[in-house]
Design a protein around this motif. Structure first.
Motif, PDB file in Angstrom:
ATOM      1  N   SER A 222     106.082  51.844  24.042  1.00 10.73           N
ATOM      2  CA  SER A 222     106.919  52.986  24.411  1.00 10.73           C
ATOM      3  C   SER A 222     106.277  54.284  23.961  1.00 10.73           C
ATOM      4  CB  SER A 222     108.301  52.893  23.760  1.00 10.73           C
ATOM      5  OG  SER A 222     108.974  51.752  24.203  1.00 10.73           O
ATOM      6  N   LEU A 225     103.356  55.312  26.117  1.00  5.25           N
ATOM      7  CA  LEU A 225     103.770  55.882  27.406  1.00  5.25           C
ATOM      8  C   LEU A 225     104.309  57.294  27.245  1.00  5.25           C
ATOM      9  CD1 LEU A 225     105.480  52.737  28.974  1.00  5.25           C
ATOM     10  CD2 LEU A 225     103.306  53.759  29.619  1.00  5.25           C
TER      11      LEU A 225
ATOM     12  N   ALA B  13     109.635  52.741  32.465  1.00  6.03           N
ATOM     13  CA  ALA B  13     109.138  51.669  31.603  1.00  6.03           C
ATOM     14  C   ALA B  13     109.672  51.819  30.181  1.00  6.03           C
ATOM     15  CB  ALA B  13     107.613  51.664  31.594  1.00  6.03           C
TER      16      ALA B  13
END
Lengths: 255, 98
Positions: A222, A225, B13
Motif C-alpha cells: 500500500s 502505491l 489497489a
C-alpha cells in the motif's frame, strides 16, 4: 491493456490469492516497541546507535537548506507524508492493524540522512502525545523507522535504477522496502533483547517477525502505491525541483 | 490521460488492500500494543516494564490526536502540491505571453 500488462496483472492476482490463503488470522499486532519494554541496557544501546545518524542528519539538513533553499518545500512534503502515513492504522491479513512509515519517499528525494531527523520527530510526537512507542524505546524505534528503513529504501531505489532505470518501479520498491525493513529491524531488536529459552535469538526472531513483519507486507505494498501516486503528482507539477535533485545538486540526492 | 487511469488503479489497489482483510480475515484488528507485549511475557514471564508512558490518554482523545496528526500532514501535502501547481500554471501563462 496490452498482453504484457495482462500477464503481469494475472501474476499479481495469483500471488496475492496464495498470500491471502496461506495467512492464518492471529491476534498479534503492534506498531513500535512499547514504553519500558526494552531492558535498560538495550534501550541505551539503541539510543547510542541512533544518535550519530541524527546528528549527521541535522548537519546534512542545515547544509542542504542553506545551499538549496527551494528544497525546503520537498523536505516539508516528505515530513508531512511520514506524518500522515504513520497515523494510518491499517488492517492487515494477520487480523491485526499496523501503520506504514512513509520514509521511503523522503529517502529517495533527499537522501536517507535527513529522514533520520524527520522520522524521529514523528516518533517523538507519537511517544509524547499518543503513548505510542515510548521515550525509553525511542532510540530503538527511531533506529528502525528513521535510520534502517530510509537507508534500505534508498539502497533499493539505487539498485532498481541501476538494473533497469525504471523510475516508478524504483520509487515503489524504495517505499515498500523502507516500510518492511522498519518492522524487520523491530523484530530483530526485540529478538536480541528477548531470546527464547528454547531456540534462542532465532526462535524469538521468528516469533516477533510473525507479529511485525508479516502484518506489514500488504501495508508495504500500500505504501509503495501511495508513494508512486504522490511521485506522479510531483513529477507533473514540479519537474524543476526533482531535476535539481537528479543532477545531485550540492546537498541533493547524495549520502 | 493514461497517467490518470494508472493513478486511479493504484488508489483502487490500496483501498482493496485495506478492505479485503476486513472481509476475509476473521481477526480482532486491535490497535493496542498488547500482542508484542504478550509475546514478550510468554518468552520471559519475569520481565517487568521498568518505565511507564508519561500520559495514558482516553481512547477518544487518542483517536482525536491521530486524526489531528493525519490532518496536519495532509494539509501540508495539499498546500505544497497546490503551491507547485500554481507556480507551474503561472509559468505556462508567462510562456504563452512571450
Amino acid at each position: 491493456m496490452n498482453k504484457r500488462s495482462c500477464w503481469r496483472f494475472a501474476w499479481l492476482v495469483g500471488i496475492f490469492a496464495v498470500y491471502f490463503l496461506l495467512n492464518e488470522p492471529g491476534t498479534a499486532e503492534a506498531m513500535h516497541i512499547m514504553e519500558g519494554f526494552l531492558p535498560v541496557g538495550w534501550a541505551v544501546f539503541w539510543w547510542l546507535a541512533f544518535l550519530p545518524f541524527f546528528f549527521l542528519g541535522v548537519r546534512k539538513l542545515t547544509r542542504m537548506t542553506r545551499d538549496n533553499p527551494e528544497l525546503k518545500l520537498l523536505l516539508g512534503l516528505s515530513g508531512a507524508f511520514t506524518f500522515v502515513l504513520s497515523a494510518l492504522k491499517m488492517p492487515s491479513v494477520t487480523g491485526s492493524s499496523s501503520h506504514p512509515t512513509g520514509t521511503g519517499l523522503g529517502a529517495v528525494m533527499l537522501g536517507p540522512l535527513p529522514m533520520s531527523v524527520t522520522g524521529s520527530i514523528v516518533l517523538l510526537f507519537q511517544a509524547l502525545l499518543l503513548a505510542h512507542g515510548g521515550i525509553t524505546t525511542l532510540g530503538a524505534n527511531a533506529f528502525s523507522m528513521a535510520v534502517a528503513g530510509p537507508f534500505a529504501g534508498y539502497a533499493a531505489y539505487k539498485l532498481v535504477m541501476k538494473l533497469g532505470n525504471r523510475e516508478k518501479l524504483a520509487v515503489f520498491c524504495a517505499a515498500a522496502v523502507a516500510d518492511l525493513m522498519t518492522y524487520v529491524v523491530t523484530s530483530i531488536q526485540l529478538a536480541v533483547a528477548f531470546p527464547s529459552a528454547d531456540g534462542g535469538v532465532l526462535a524469538s526472531m521468528v516469533k516477533f517477525g510473525g507479529i511485525f513483519a508479516v502484518t506489514q507486507i500488504p501495508l508495504a505494498v500500500s505504501e509503495g502505491l501511495l508513494t508512486v501516486l504522490l511521485w506522479n503528482w510531483l513529477k507533473a507539477y514540479s519537474s524543476q525541483e526533482l531535476s535539481l535533485l537528479k543532477r545531485g545538486a550540492r546537498g541533493g540526492n547524495t549520502l | 490521460m493514461k497517467n490518470k487511469w494508472k493513478n486511479l488503479l493504484m488508489l483502487l489497489a490500496v483501498i482493496l488492500l485495506v478492505v479485503l482483510p476486513l472481509l476475509f480475515v476473521n481477526g480482532e484488528f486491535g490497535g493496542a500494543d498488547d500482542a508484542a507485549e504478550g509475546a514478550i511475557t510468554e518468552i520471559d514471564p519475569a520481565y517487568k516494564p521498568w518505565f511507564k508512558p508519561l500520559a495514558e490518554l482516553p481512547g477518544e482523545t487518542e483517536s482525536m490526536l491521530f486524526a489531528l496528526q493525519a490532518a496536519i500532514g495532509a494539509g501540508v501535502i495539499g498546500y505544497t502540491l497546490g503551491l507547485l501547481k500554481g507556480r507551474q500554471d503561472r509559468q505556462k501563462l508567462n510562456d504563452q505571453k512571450n
